[in-house]
Write a protein that holds these residues in place. Structure first.
Motif: not given
Length: 361
Positions: A45-57
């Motif tokens: 899904n190539e997130p532009g800010d390099h931060l992935r899903q907010n439910f993953l830590y």
């Protein structure tokens, strides 16, 4: 840096005094250990800010080489006293400790235990400790799969409080009761005046089977918005053959819809993991899981059906040396609603590949 040297000096002084006060027939032991895990994840899904899903830590950066967890730990053990101090860094620490005060964000463990029975294995421990909930820990090498399950990522990795624990003489039973600051908390939520509680019962009938029941009861919100939360974690770990092992887990939670309400929002997550040890170098492992949080208690999406998502993964592990493991995992999510961000849009699916290199001593 000075504050960590100061903490280390205090801990070292405590160890020296405790060691010198032990009886002559009891040998005290101080051990040091370290763990580091580098990772690379490519999220399609190539997130532009390099931060992935907010439910993953954990492993939550896209298309960059990074440190998931670096850990240095000192452990003290005598007949009647035990203590742990562990400092950490990495994206795991950054994401999991975001709600904590700055001075606390690098502490993985800080606890002291005292044996309160001469004849039985009965202890009281207090401080910051690993969570009593769940079948996966923050230490990647100790888990069947490379990445953490929905259940692990969205239940406590750590907790702060005190517990009394008992281990039976034959080692088959472990029982504990806990008093806690809250749901994965070091410092309590502002205006929260509640105390939380928990329990853990582990039964090991033999060296091939482990059965565990853990719970959490408490309010993790401010007094004016108090909502009781009840959570139970159940799992069984089975060594079916010399090469094949499996784990079955099920988490379920309930939280009051509003303060004083008799109605509850429910969430739950079943999990199946399996591992096949090909030889002393190679291993294969897989996972099937589902997470249903329709009302957004833990994972809020703002969509009609909330977070109702299936997950699947397959990883290949290679033991480079006894204390070095290289792992590769392919993992995918499929959700009822479009909850996964892709550029300026949302999709129902997400697929990514993660590799990691773990070293410990």
């Amino acid at each position: 840096m000075k504050k960590y040297l100061f903490i280390g000096a205090i801990f070292g002084t405590f160890l020296s005094k405790a060691q010198s006060s032990d009886s002559l027939k009891t040998e005290s032991k101080v051990t040091f250990s370290a763990y580091a895990e580098l990772f690379y994840t490519y999220d399609f899904n190539e997130p532009g800010d390099h931060l992935r899903q907010n439910f993953l830590y954990s492993y939550n950066r896209h298309n960059e080489l990074n440190l998931n967890l670096g850990l240095i730990k000192a452990n003290y053990q005598s007949e009647n006293v035990r203590a742990n101090l562990a400092l950490m860094g990495g994206t795991y620490a950054q994401d999991n400790m975001a709600a904590e005060q700055n001075a606390l964000r690098y502490i993985n463990e800080a606890n002291v235990g005292i044996k309160i029975s001469k004849n039985k294995n009965l202890w009281i421990d207090a401080g910051i400790v690993p969570s009593h909930i769940g079948w996966e820990s923050a230490i990647g090498k100790d888990n069947i799969n490379l990445t953490r399950s929905f259940a692990a990522e969205n239940s406590p990795y750590f907790e702060t409080g005190a517990k009394i624990s008992y281990t039976s003489d034959n080692g088959k039973w472990f029982l504990s009761g806990l008093v806690l600051n809250g749901w994965q908390r070091i410092a309590k939520v502002k205006e929260n005046q509640s105390i939380s509680f928990g329990h853990q019962v582990t039964y090991k009938p033999n060296d091939k089977v482990t059965l565990n029941s853990s719970s959490f009861i408490g309010n993790d919100k401010a007094k004016d918005n108090k909502r009781m939360r009840y959570f139970h974690d159940l799992y069984g770990s089975f060594q079916l053959t010399d090469q094949f092992s499996a784990l079955l887990g099920f988490d379920i939670g309930a939280e009051q819809k509003t303060k004083g309400s008799e109605q509850y929002n429910i969430w739950y997550s079943p999990n199946v993991q399996a591992k096949y040890q090909v030889n002393n170098k190679w291993a294969l492992a897989g996972r099937l899981e589902y997470y249903n949080d329709k009302n957004g208690v833990i994972i809020s999406t703002g969509t009609p059906n909330g977070f109702q998502t299936f997950g699947y993964s397959l990883n290949v592990d290679y033991a480079v040396f006894k204390n070095v493991v290289f792992r590769t995992e392919a993992r995918g999510f499929t959700s009822k609603d479009a909850v996964f961000a892709k550029n300026d849009d949302f999709r129902k699916g997400n697929f990514f590949v993660t590799t990691s290199l773990s070293v410990w001593f």
